[in-house]
Design an enzyme around this catalytic site. Structure first.
Site, PDB file in Angstrom:
ATOM      1  N   ARG A 125      58.110  25.851  33.685  1.00  9.07           N
ATOM      2  CA  ARG A 125      58.481  26.726  34.822  1.00  9.07           C
ATOM      3  C   ARG A 125      57.923  28.138  34.701  1.00  9.07           C
ATOM      4  NH1 ARG A 125      63.525  24.123  33.878  1.00  9.07           N
ATOM      5  NH2 ARG A 125      63.697  22.317  35.246  1.00  9.07           N
ATOM      6  N   LYS A 147      46.610  34.467  43.162  1.00 10.08           N
ATOM      7  CA  LYS A 147      46.531  33.171  43.856  1.00 10.08           C
ATOM      8  C   LYS A 147      46.018  32.138  42.870  1.00 10.08           C
ATOM      9  CE  LYS A 147      45.803  34.250  48.729  1.00 10.08           C
ATOM     10  NZ  LYS A 147      44.853  34.178  49.860  1.00 10.08           N
ATOM     11  N   GLU A 189      31.277  37.876  47.753  1.00 13.13           N
ATOM     12  CA  GLU A 189      32.643  38.428  47.767  1.00 13.13           C
ATOM     13  C   GLU A 189      32.627  39.948  47.628  1.00 13.13           C
ATOM     14  OE1 GLU A 189      35.123  36.519  48.598  1.00 13.13           O
ATOM     15  OE2 GLU A 189      34.957  34.516  47.704  1.00 13.13           O
ATOM     16  N   LYS A 231      40.853  45.258  46.678  1.00 11.72           N
ATOM     17  CA  LYS A 231      41.741  44.097  46.615  1.00 11.72           C
ATOM     18  C   LYS A 231      43.128  44.526  46.131  1.00 11.72           C
ATOM     19  CE  LYS A 231      42.348  39.332  45.558  1.00 11.72           C
ATOM     20  NZ  LYS A 231      41.807  38.026  45.257  1.00 11.72           N
ATOM     21  N   GLU A 241      50.682  37.267  51.226  1.00  5.20           N
ATOM     22  CA  GLU A 241      49.912  37.008  52.449  1.00  5.20           C
ATOM     23  C   GLU A 241      50.796  36.711  53.656  1.00  5.20           C
ATOM     24  OE1 GLU A 241      46.086  35.085  51.777  1.00  5.20           O
ATOM     25  OE2 GLU A 241      46.269  34.148  53.742  1.00  5.20           O
ATOM     26  N   ARG A 245      47.012  40.568  53.808  1.00  2.56           N
ATOM     27  CA  ARG A 245      46.169  39.975  52.765  1.00  2.56           C
ATOM     28  C   ARG A 245      45.173  38.970  53.327  1.00  2.56           C
ATOM     29  NH1 ARG A 245      47.636  37.940  46.633  1.00  2.56           N
ATOM     30  NH2 ARG A 245      45.578  37.076  46.216  1.00  2.56           N
ATOM     31  N   ASN A 249      40.261  36.914  53.401  1.00  2.00           N
ATOM     32  CA  ASN A 249      39.660  35.596  53.661  1.00  2.00           C
ATOM     33  C   ASN A 249      38.553  35.674  54.700  1.00  2.00           C
ATOM     34  OD1 ASN A 249      41.126  33.961  51.898  1.00  2.00           O
ATOM     35  ND2 ASN A 249      42.893  34.027  53.266  1.00  2.00           N
ATOM     36  N   HIS A 252      36.039  32.905  55.157  1.00  2.00           N
ATOM     37  CA  HIS A 252      36.527  31.743  54.419  1.00  2.00           C
ATOM     38  C   HIS A 252      36.920  30.577  55.322  1.00  2.00           C
ATOM     39  CE1 HIS A 252      36.454  34.627  51.203  1.00  2.00           C
ATOM     40  NE2 HIS A 252      36.973  33.800  50.320  1.00  2.00           N
ATOM     41  N   HIS A 256      35.302  27.466  54.056  1.00  2.00           N
ATOM     42  CA  HIS A 256      36.040  26.322  53.503  1.00  2.00           C
ATOM     43  C   HIS A 256      35.666  25.044  54.235  1.00  2.00           C
ATOM     44  CE1 HIS A 256      39.535  28.816  51.555  1.00  2.00           C
ATOM     45  NE2 HIS A 256      38.426  28.845  50.852  1.00  2.00           N
ATOM     46  N   HIS A 269      31.074  28.074  46.295  1.00  2.00           N
ATOM     47  CA  HIS A 269      32.084  28.735  47.133  1.00  2.00           C
ATOM     48  C   HIS A 269      31.519  30.027  47.744  1.00  2.00           C
ATOM     49  CE1 HIS A 269      35.964  30.195  48.473  1.00  2.00           C
ATOM     50  NE2 HIS A 269      35.755  31.309  47.815  1.00  2.00           N
TER      51      HIS A 269
HETATM   52  P1  NAD Z   1      32.989  28.552  38.895  1.00  2.00           P
HETATM   53  O1  NAD Z   1      34.268  28.838  38.258  1.00  2.00           O
HETATM   54  O2  NAD Z   1      32.654  27.142  39.222  1.00  2.00           O
HETATM   55  O3  NAD Z   1      31.834  29.158  37.978  1.00  2.00           O
HETATM   56  C1  NAD Z   1      30.510  29.018  38.390  1.00  2.00           C
HETATM   57  C2  NAD Z   1      29.608  28.382  37.311  1.00  2.00           C
HETATM   58  O4  NAD Z   1      29.249  29.369  36.373  1.00  2.00           O
HETATM   59  C3  NAD Z   1      30.274  27.259  36.523  1.00  2.00           C
HETATM   60  O5  NAD Z   1      29.325  26.269  36.237  1.00  2.00           O
HETATM   61  C4  NAD Z   1      30.701  27.975  35.251  1.00  2.00           C
HETATM   62  O6  NAD Z   1      30.845  27.103  34.171  1.00  2.00           O
HETATM   63  C5  NAD Z   1      29.560  28.921  35.056  1.00  2.00           C
HETATM   64  N1  NAD Z   1      29.842  30.121  34.311  1.00  2.00           N
HETATM   65  C6  NAD Z   1      30.974  30.869  34.340  1.00  2.00           C
HETATM   66  N2  NAD Z   1      30.792  31.984  33.645  1.00  2.00           N
HETATM   67  C7  NAD Z   1      29.540  31.944  33.144  1.00  2.00           C
HETATM   68  C8  NAD Z   1      28.779  32.830  32.354  1.00  2.00           C
HETATM   69  N3  NAD Z   1      29.242  34.019  32.002  1.00  2.00           N
HETATM   70  N4  NAD Z   1      27.533  32.454  31.999  1.00  2.00           N
HETATM   71  C9  NAD Z   1      27.025  31.270  32.410  1.00  2.00           C
HETATM   72  N5  NAD Z   1      27.686  30.403  33.193  1.00  2.00           N
HETATM   73  C10 NAD Z   1      28.928  30.751  33.548  1.00  2.00           C
HETATM   74  O7  NAD Z   1      32.820  29.369  40.273  1.00  2.00           O
HETATM   75  P2  NAD Z   1      33.253  30.824  40.724  1.00  2.00           P
HETATM   76  O8  NAD Z   1      32.280  31.200  41.772  1.00  2.00           O
HETATM   77  O9  NAD Z   1      33.469  31.734  39.593  1.00  2.00           O
HETATM   78  O10 NAD Z   1      34.687  30.573  41.394  1.00  2.00           O
HETATM   79  C11 NAD Z   1      34.827  29.781  42.537  1.00  2.00           C
HETATM   80  C12 NAD Z   1      36.258  29.339  42.624  1.00  2.00           C
HETATM   81  O11 NAD Z   1      37.091  30.482  42.770  1.00  2.00           O
HETATM   82  C13 NAD Z   1      36.554  28.435  43.801  1.00  2.00           C
HETATM   83  O12 NAD Z   1      37.313  27.343  43.364  1.00  2.00           O
HETATM   84  C14 NAD Z   1      37.361  29.310  44.737  1.00  2.00           C
HETATM   85  O13 NAD Z   1      38.256  28.579  45.517  1.00  2.00           O
HETATM   86  C15 NAD Z   1      38.050  30.204  43.772  1.00  2.00           C
HETATM   87  N6  NAD Z   1      38.487  31.479  44.351  1.00  2.00           N
HETATM   88  C16 NAD Z   1      39.771  31.846  44.164  1.00  2.00           C
HETATM   89  C17 NAD Z   1      40.222  33.054  44.642  1.00  2.00           C
HETATM   90  C18 NAD Z   1      41.625  33.502  44.370  1.00  2.00           C
HETATM   91  O14 NAD Z   1      42.057  34.514  44.926  1.00  2.00           O
HETATM   92  N7  NAD Z   1      42.346  32.835  43.485  1.00  2.00           N
HETATM   93  C19 NAD Z   1      39.339  33.906  45.334  1.00  2.00           C
HETATM   94  C20 NAD Z   1      38.023  33.500  45.501  1.00  2.00           C
HETATM   95  C21 NAD Z   1      37.608  32.278  45.001  1.00  2.00           C
HETATM   96  N1  GLY Z   2      40.594  35.720  47.839  1.00  2.00           N
HETATM   97  C1  GLY Z   2      41.555  35.987  48.840  1.00  2.00           C
HETATM   98  C2  GLY Z   2      42.846  36.484  48.297  1.00  2.00           C
HETATM   99  O1  GLY Z   2      43.015  36.658  47.117  1.00  2.00           O
HETATM  100  O2  GLY Z   2      43.753  36.685  49.055  1.00  2.00           O
END
Ligand code: NAD
Ligand code: GLY
Length: 364
Positions: A125, A147, A189, A231, A241, A245, A249, A252, A256, A269
């Site tokens: 939890r 998030k 972003e 942010k 949100e 907030r 997006n 997005h 998406h 993404h």
């Molecule tokens: P990712 O986590 O898939 O990383 C991208 C690639 O880079 C992967 O292959 C990873 O292994 C590699 N990698 C990571 N760090 C590295 C480094 N320093 N050197 C070499 N390779 C490296 O993708 P991302 O773009 O970081 O994240 C996308 C995800 O984030 C999506 O799932 C999206 O939904 C999520 N997201 C979440 C929020 C939120 O607020 N929580 C906001 C935006 C995006």
């Molecule tokens: N990436 C959108 C949010 O964190 O709200």
């Protein structure tokens, strides 16, 4: 990438859930000086790509602070942001008989950060976690704001929780090993914050895009700090949100739909968000919020950052069906983040015919 960018710190103000975002070159090796959460054991959650690059450095830096520091490496990719992979984290915790005095460290990009955060929110939890983002996208967006989620085959990030980390540690040095395509995805972003909140930042990004793409440490430090400040300001006003907030997006809703329509992992993404922002800009123009020149200006910047600006031809009906699953949709009515003046965003619905016109114009 040039080194020696100054250390930066941004604070997320959320009462007793407030936390710092540390931004500097070489922070993983110095993480012990940042005031770590106290716990008996630490589990570093990473993936098979990032583990060989940074897990042992983080493990060594954490070892003086916890009785046990172990590592679990998940399979890499958006396609693994699912129940089965989440369970690998619970397996690792239970195999080590981990109790509530365990802290998780999410070492990787947004996929690792989102899934680790959700594991932390639900294991016993709730146990504390720290974000150590290693992609530009994760440093400017996903690691900040709490998030957490996994995907469902029918929709992205559909299963999750709001759960804040104890701190965020952005080591700019990790961006040196990031593939160019991933750097561009992160720039989407960064660019996002300009049209929705800060035209002066948009000007700065335009002037400094070559430096950002060359991984200049000073430029990256500024981009990460300003993105996190914007942010932090938004999240501080609307953590869960209920309104404001949602402007984060921007791009997005279309993005998406592109990701789900093509199958997760086909487009990154950030690529889908970049293209989605172009579509949302065209919609904003149709709704009277911006003029052609602003759409052209932002679209040019997105293209120069190495991002696609033409959407895939999924068909209008498929786009609309996918967007009705968006979390912002209300009673089946799609809601879009649109720009209603440079540097100002709002969330609203739009007539299907107008959205169809934008899809037809923007998707090859
Ligand atoms: P990712 O986590 O898939 O990383 C991208 C690639 O880079 C992967 O292959 C990873 O292994 C590699 N990698 C990571 N760090 C590295 C480094 N320093 N050197 C070499 N390779 C490296 O993708 P991302 O773009 O970081 O994240 C996308 C995800 O984030 C999506 O799932 C999206 O939904 C999520 N997201 C979440 C929020 C939120 O607020 N929580 C906001 C935006 C995006
Ligand atoms: N990436 C959108 C949010 O964190 O709200």
């Amino acid at each position: 990438m040039t080194a020696n960018a100054a250390a930066e710190q941004v604070r997320i103000d959320l009462g007793d859930r407030s936390y710092p975002i540390h931004i500097a070159d070489g922070l993983i090796g110095r993480i012990g000086s940042l005031g770590l959460p106290r716990a008996h054991a630490a589990l570093i959650v990473t993936n098979t790509t990032v583990a060989p690059l940074y897990a042992s450095a983080l493990q060594a830096a954490l070892q003086p602070h916890y009785a046990q520091v172990s590592v679990v490496a998940l399979p890499d990719g958006e396609a693994y942001k699912d129940w089965a992979t989440l369970n690998l984290i619970f397996d690792a915790l239970l195999e080590r008989a981990s109790d509530r005095k365990t802290v998780l460290y999410a070492l990787g990009g947004g996929v690792v950060g989102d899934i680790t955060g959700f594991a932390a929110a639900s294991y016993m939890r709730g146990v504390p976690f720290v974000q150590v983002p290693t992609t530009l996208l994760a440093q400017v967006d996903s690691s900040v704001g709490g998030k957490t989620a996994i995907n469902h085959p029918l929709g992205k990030n559909m299963i999750g929780a709001f759960y804040q980390p104890q701190m965020v540690v952005c080591d700019l040095a990790t961006l040196r090993t990031l593939p160019a395509r991933e750097l561009s995805a992160g720039l989407a972003e960064v660019i996002k914050y300009g049209p929705i909140a800060d035209i002066a930042f948009l000007d700065w990004i335009e002037a400094n895009l070559p430096a950002l793409m060359a991984r200049d440490a000073q430029a990256l430090a500024h981009a990460v700090r300003r993105s996190c400040e914007i942010k932090a300001d938004v999240v501080g006003q609307d953590e869960r949100e209920s309104g404001l907030r949602a402007i984060l997006n921007f791009g997005h809703t279309f993005g998406h739909a592109i990701e789900a329509g093509l199958g997760y992992g086909q487009w990154l993404h950030g690529e889908a968000v970049g293209c989605g922002m172009v579509m949302a800009l065209h919609l904003s123009r149709e709704l009277g919020g911006v003029d052609d020149a602003f759409v052209a200006r932002c679209s040019r910047l997105i293209a120069q950052a190495g991002l696609p600006i033409q959407g895939p031809p999924l068909g209008v009906d498929r786009y609309l069906a996918l967007m009705r699953l968006d979390k912002k949709a209300e009673a089946g009515e799609i809601r879009f983040v649109v720009i209603d003046g440079p540097g100002r965003a709002t969330v609203r619905s739009a007539p299907d015919a107008l959205v169809a016109k934008v899809i037809a114009r923007c998707c090859a």
